[in-house]
Design an enzyme around this catalytic site. Structure first.
Site, mmCIF file in Angstrom:
data_model
loop_
_atom_site.group_PDB
_atom_site.id
_atom_site.type_symbol
_atom_site.label_atom_id
_atom_site.label_comp_id
_atom_site.label_asym_id
_atom_site.label_seq_id
_atom_site.Cartn_x
_atom_site.Cartn_y
_atom_site.Cartn_z
ATOM 1 N N ARG A 109 0.826 -1.208 0.000
ATOM 2 C CA ARG A 109 0.000 0.000 0.000
ATOM 3 C C ARG A 109 0.863 1.262 0.000
ATOM 4 O O ARG A 109 0.516 2.264 -0.635
ATOM 5 C CB ARG A 109 -0.933 0.021 1.217
ATOM 6 C CG ARG A 109 -1.883 -1.165 1.280
ATOM 7 C CD ARG A 109 -2.824 -1.056 2.476
ATOM 8 N NE ARG A 109 -3.956 -0.193 2.180
ATOM 9 C CZ ARG A 109 -5.133 -0.634 1.723
ATOM 10 N NH1 ARG A 109 -5.332 -1.915 1.533
ATOM 11 N NH2 ARG A 109 -6.096 0.207 1.463
ATOM 12 N N TYR A 216 -0.683 -13.287 -0.696
ATOM 13 C CA TYR A 216 -0.083 -13.014 -2.006
ATOM 14 C C TYR A 216 1.271 -12.339 -1.835
ATOM 15 O O TYR A 216 1.553 -11.767 -0.782
ATOM 16 C CB TYR A 216 -1.005 -12.187 -2.900
ATOM 17 C CG TYR A 216 -1.540 -10.890 -2.320
ATOM 18 C CD1 TYR A 216 -0.791 -9.715 -2.360
ATOM 19 C CD2 TYR A 216 -2.822 -10.838 -1.782
ATOM 20 C CE1 TYR A 216 -1.314 -8.524 -1.868
ATOM 21 C CE2 TYR A 216 -3.342 -9.654 -1.285
ATOM 22 C CZ TYR A 216 -2.588 -8.496 -1.332
ATOM 23 O OH TYR A 216 -3.107 -7.326 -0.839
ATOM 24 N N ASP A 293 -13.756 5.927 0.248
ATOM 25 C CA ASP A 293 -14.421 5.333 1.414
ATOM 26 C C ASP A 293 -15.382 6.305 2.101
ATOM 27 O O ASP A 293 -16.348 5.866 2.731
ATOM 28 C CB ASP A 293 -13.380 4.866 2.445
ATOM 29 C CG ASP A 293 -12.799 3.510 2.083
ATOM 30 O OD1 ASP A 293 -13.286 2.886 1.120
ATOM 31 O OD2 ASP A 293 -11.859 3.081 2.775
#
Lengths: 398, 398
Positions: A109, A216, A293
């Site tokens: 991120r 992942y 968001d």
């Protein structure tokens, strides 16, 4: 050079949504000020998935080339049974550039945030940290934002991109985040700490009753990202300390060896409640609008939180430019943005909730689900094309 | 002519299971006495479905030709959504003779019973009604059955075919019927009373959350059979009068117009609790064995109750003849019969329960189920071949 088409914009919030909105506007010549509440721009130390509907936009922003060396192009998305250790179904990701015009990426991120931040800096976005906007007013001919420390920002329009706990959203809706009762532990660990694992080139979601584990690779395969999520029994009982590490361990006790062993390398320092909000249709009012968001917080099951924020940013810049070019006031551009984006974001929010239920079923429902997934033609893209396909996106929007 | 290969047999119970067992044995030359508790041979006034695994056996018994003029060969088995009035999936039945070597039939239960009874009479089965066997004893060299009225029957072996509430089963297992909490109303009405309906040539199961309605034609299409089943809320509360007609109406209130209208012609005079029992492996002990519902009572979701009883009867005659021909005692034949049949019957019992759950799911499980069914290739026979295919049947048995 400042545009005379785009309104001067204040973006409130410097996460992935706010920075991408600022960058989209700045690259079209808009004058953008961004106010971030924290002392610095930072993201949770974990991975993020970027589907073609997001990487397509990042390419137009010049960000894709920056992140590709840090990202991993996974080979497949895999759904596996966390109890029986068997693969249920998969989706080949290698043909995504040919099929959807852009790759499927996973990355850290922070790496995405840094690339967006760098883009904003280079394109002249005025960036403010430690700027906690506590009051926002639409004065009719502009907006005024006041910070906790007395600073004031003025602009023609303001975008609330202040996340799940958005303060700006209070001007639009009287709602609170909804706690799904699930708790997440997440973090990326150096690959050498991972003892045994599934195929490292895959994004694997291990599904079990009331729990799942997503794994992942990150940073060119040097790190391994893990997210463990489970329904907290003590949340249901009203305990304040719900979802603690003991509960985590108990929740996964019935899983296959691989999943249980993976928990050994999972960071248990932080835990996150899994929250969303019900969809609201009105994201724009006068000179104010919501994004990311703040507009449509969603559960993580489609891995679309950041992707939808990027779609918002792209659509916002489009709509404001269209309004400006037509000589219409910016409020009309904001209204057009919200009208275009709300139905699709609402569908993603709702589908994410449904997928969460599907991931976590037990009993006969699990039996049916497993049958459905095992029977599924792996070349069938019906369940994802509406999300990833640009043409489908245009149809959703119309 | 009496066989010297088959043991003289007492069959206790004159339903479909008992009569078919008696007929199978008698046609191979066995001496058979049958004791039925009621004053006459009679079945519930409703329909029955006979799949190829049953009609194949009926053909060998000479019964198929008798019932075909009274039966209907339905075109398709259809699963439909009772709420949304849409078809979910179907199975073409017209190619069953080519595919499975025998047709799929629906007919009135009484018509099947009469044909079996006629066969028994013609082949010399000694039939007793009003013969309520209350005591059964394996004396080591034979069996003695005593009736409530003092009558006594003696034979070499005895078959308990006395149904779900079997008294003979008590000699084998200390269990009771399990109430699923579902209640059924069923009956056949003259076709002209049916106002609006689905394709009359189909067997249609309308599925809804906690309920279903099955409809199909009978008696050359002159009658229409209907079975309405629902989860009784008052059963869960412990009410004695659970599943009354008011509850029936309330349960189906949210269904589509067709399903609700169909209830108008449903007989509400009798209701049946939906019961089964858990599988037991030991159906044979010495000179005694169980057959049909006495051995493996099952829920109705696979429509296999009578079909499995027919498979029992056929396997029983086979096993006794094989033992007799090999000069082995009849107890070995009974043991071989039970060993061959129990695994398959157990699988059918368990699968019927699972299908019941699948039929009645709600919420996200319904969503997944509907997706699975709608996606299903209607030419895919994987879910039924194990039941209907003779080769698969042999594999199940081995």
């Amino acid at each position: 050079m400042p545009s005379d088409v785009l309104p001067g914009t204040l973006v409130i919030g410097g996460g992935i949504g706010g920075l991408s909105a600022a960058l989209c506007l700045a690259l079209r010549g808009g004058t953008v000020t961004l106010a971030e509440r924290s002392k610095s721009f930072a993201e949770v130390g974990a991975g993020i998935q970027l589907a073609p509907n997001a990487t397509r936009i990042l390419r137009r922003l010049g960000v894709l080339d920056k992140i590709i060396p840090l990202a991993v192009r996974p080979r497949r998305l895999v759904l596996a049974d966390a109890i029986n250790d068997r693969e249920l179904t998969s989706l080949d990701l290698t043909d995504f550039p040919a099929r959807y015009g852009a790759p499927y990426l996973v990355l850290h991120r922070d790496d995405l945030l840094s690339a967006l931040l760098e883009g904003c800096q280079r394109s002249g976005v005025e960036l403010h940290t430690d700027a906690h906007v506590t009051r926002l007013e639409d004065t009719g001919d502009g907006v005024v934002a006041a910070c906790a420390d007395g600073r004031e920002f003025r602009a023609e329009i303001a975008i609330g991109a202040d996340g799940l706990h958005s303060r700006i959203r209070k001007l639009f809706a009287d709602d609170e985040p909804v706690n799904s009762g699930f708790v997440a532990y997440r973090g990326a660990v150096p690959m050498e700490q991972v003892e045994r694992h599934a195929d490292l080139r895959d994004v694997v979601a291990w599904l079990g009753p009331g729990l799942h584990l997503v794994q992942y690779p990150l940073r060119s395969g040097r790190m391994y990202n893990q997210v463990a999520v489970f329904r907290s029994p003590s949340f249901a009982r009203g305990d304040k300390d719900y979802g603690n590490p003991t509960e985590l361990k108990e929740a996964f006790a019935g899983c296959c060896e691989h999943v249980r062993e993976s928990l050994g390398t999972l960071s248990i320092e932080n835990r996150w409640p899994m929250l969303d909000r019900p969809p609201i249709p009105g994201w724009a009012h006068g000179r104010l609008a919501l994004l990311g968001d703040a507009a449509h917080p969603m559960l993580q099951y489609l891995a679309q939180g950041a992707c939808q924020a990027l779609e918002d940013s792209d659509a916002l810049a489009d709509a404001l430019a269209a309004a400006g070019n037509a000589g219409r006031p910016p409020a009309e551009g904001l209204a057009a943005y919200a009208a275009r984006r709300a139905p699709r974001a609402m569908r993603v929010q709702r589908t994410a909730r449904t997928w969460g239920e599907i991931w976590h079923v037990d009993g006969v429902a699990k039996l049916i689900r497993d049958e459905l997934l095992i029977d599924r033609d792996v070349a069938d893209h019906r369940h994802v094309a509406w999300l990833y396909d640009e043409a489908a996106l245009e149809r959703n929007a119309s």
